[in-house]
Design a protein around this motif. Structure first.
Motif, PDB file in Angstrom:
ATOM      1  N   GLN A  81      65.670  92.670   8.756  1.00  0.00           N
ATOM      2  CA  GLN A  81      66.357  91.945   7.697  1.00  0.00           C
ATOM      3  C   GLN A  81      67.860  91.869   7.912  1.00  0.00           C
ATOM      4  O   GLN A  81      68.482  90.830   7.704  1.00  0.00           O
TER       5      GLN A  81
ATOM      6  N   THR B 220      60.906  86.166   2.123  1.00  0.00           N
ATOM      7  CA  THR B 220      62.320  86.515   1.953  1.00  0.00           C
ATOM      8  C   THR B 220      63.200  85.611   2.804  1.00  0.00           C
ATOM      9  O   THR B 220      64.236  85.105   2.335  1.00  0.00           O
ATOM     10  N   GLN B 221      62.810  85.392   4.065  1.00  0.00           N
ATOM     11  CA  GLN B 221      63.621  84.531   4.935  1.00  0.00           C
ATOM     12  C   GLN B 221      63.627  83.094   4.423  1.00  0.00           C
ATOM     13  O   GLN B 221      64.658  82.416   4.463  1.00  0.00           O
TER      14      GLN B 221
ATOM     15  N   ASN C  91      66.011  82.711   1.739  1.00  0.00           N
ATOM     16  CA  ASN C  91      67.373  82.781   2.256  1.00  0.00           C
ATOM     17  C   ASN C  91      67.765  81.549   3.064  1.00  0.00           C
ATOM     18  O   ASN C  91      68.868  81.494   3.615  1.00  0.00           O
TER      19      ASN C  91
ATOM     20  N   TRP D 154      58.143  89.369   4.509  1.00  0.00           N
ATOM     21  CA  TRP D 154      59.316  89.047   5.330  1.00  0.00           C
ATOM     22  C   TRP D 154      59.533  87.538   5.389  1.00  0.00           C
ATOM     23  O   TRP D 154      60.663  87.054   5.229  1.00  0.00           O
TER      24      TRP D 154
END
Length: 413
Positions: free
Chosen positions: A201, A239-240, A243, A236
């Motif tokens: 991360q 989350t990416q 973002n 993961w």
């Protein structure tokens, strides 16, 4: 092979090599040596006893005996070490956030990653298509891979008290499908990169803030996927995505040859193209679904460079044709990665004989950030259906985080 450790541990290794311990044979030797050392006191979280033929490593209450020729890596001491399954090795601990992995590693052989775990009880699953066992037991999580020697891994796990005979079979045995990512998660026009292992991360955050990249290639599976993917989870990815990152999922299936290109531990080669291509598509779709890549996603089969012509070209085309047809039946789209001088040449020359992949990911390391190429007719893959890997095996640093990558230009809807 000496295990990096304390003086007591070094005495254990010396004792294992001493003549009086050799008389019982390699297997008995390691047990006797271990007992002698344990009587002298605790050695720490990971300890090794070595013989001429094997090394026995104790980790969190479990013992694993592997060939003495294998590398043993303590990830607590070297968290940036790359966990690779294309070489014989035993990795202990939690892989770091910024593993130092080569971008082009490909291949699969016998290796183990043993991480700390919290659960009680034991479960064992096996993915034969990807040559992988996954084990959860008291205090540990084991990922064990194999290439040509499945029995070696079965023997190691069995002697560690892990019931491989009772393994659940299937690409994602015990793993439910994840909630699907938004449809635009794999649509992108601009700069991207792919790395052997999904970065942690902090690395992703640093590169988001300090680079021109907006998409990342992630290796979701395949018999020749070399690097461990401890960060690559459905969480993961979500989350990416939140973002601002977008993705191109790569699947490293069977290769045109077993000894060509970048295969460090030797590649599983195409031998029976139609069933193997179909099997790869089944596995790729299940791995994609478990990560949240829903129907309609392009899954790129990675075919490394080869010399086109004759039976090799026929095998590659039959394999990819079967892969593409099966993915279409499963509701996914097909992508193919390959060199302009091999795979692209063969696909263009045989476009009327095969079911072409929906998107082409072509490699020509010419430094040109464009999806136009002289090897591809302007009319083919013309509707936002291209990725150009235009630089490879390069190391870049952004936000004080260094990663080995291949650089890509994407134009994909």
């Amino acid at each position: 092979m000496a295990w990096p450790g304390n003086p007591t541990e070094e005495r254990a290794i010396h004792a294992a090599r001493s003549p009086q311990f050799r008389r019982g044979g390699a297997r008995t030797l390691t047990v006797l040596a271990a007992a002698a050392v344990l009587a002298a006191g605790a050695l720490g979280p990971a300890d090794a006893i070595e013989s001429d033929d094997t090394i026995t490593v104790a980790y969190r209450g479990h013992e694993f005996t592997v060939p003495a020729s294998w590398q043993v890596v303590d990830l607590d001491k070297d968290p940036d070490a790359c966990v690779r399954f294309d070489r014989h090795a035993l990795y202990l601990g939690t892989p770091g956030d910024q593993q130092n992995c080569p971008a082009g590693a490909t291949g699969r052989t016998e290796a183990l990653l043993i991480q700390p775990g919290s659960g009680g009880g034991t479960t064992v699953t096996e993915n034969r298509t990807a040559g992988t066992y996954r084990v959860t037991a008291d205090g540990i999580i084991v990922t064990a891979t194999y290439g040509e020697d499945r029995t070696k891994i079965q023997d190691i796990l069995g002697k560690a008290g892990l019931p491989v005979a009772a393994a659940q079979k299937g690409p994602t045995a015990g793993a439910p499908e994840a909630a699907a990512l938004p449809a635009d998660a794999t649509s992108f026009r601009g700069e991207g990169f792919d790395a052997c292992t999904a970065p942690g991360q902090s690395a992703m955050d640093a590169w988001r803030d300090d680079s021109d990249y907006g998409a990342v290639g992630v290796y979701i599976g395949g018999i020749n996927r070399a690097c461990a993917q401890t960060h690559l989870t459905a969480g993961w990815l979500r989350t990416q995505y939140a973002n601002g990152w977008r993705f191109f999922p790569l699947y490293v299936g069977r290769q045109p040859t077993s000894d060509g290109g970048s295969c460090g531990g030797g590649c599983a080669a195409i031998t029976d193209p139609v069933p193997e291509g179909t099997e790869a598509a089944d596995d790729a779709a299940k791995q994609a679904a478990a990560l949240g890549f829903g129907k309609g996603t392009v899954i790129y089969d990675d075919l490394e460079n080869y010399t086109p012509g004759g039976s090799l070209t026929s095998q590659v085309l039959a394999y990819l044709d079967a892969y593409t047809k099966r993915l279409h039946k499963l509701g996914y789209r097909s992508g193919a990665y390959g060199n302009t001088s091999s795979l692209v040449t063969d696909l263009v020359a045989n476009k009327s004989r095969v079911t072409l992949p929906d998107v082409i990911h072509f490699a020509r390391w010419d430094g040109r950030s464009t999806t136009a190429d002289s090897s591809i007719p302007a009319s083919q893959w013309a509707k936002h259906q291209r990725i150009h890997q235009y630089l490879g095996d390069r190391t870049e640093t952004h936000g004080d985080v260094t990663i080995s990558i291949d650089r890509d230009r994407l134009d994909v809807d």
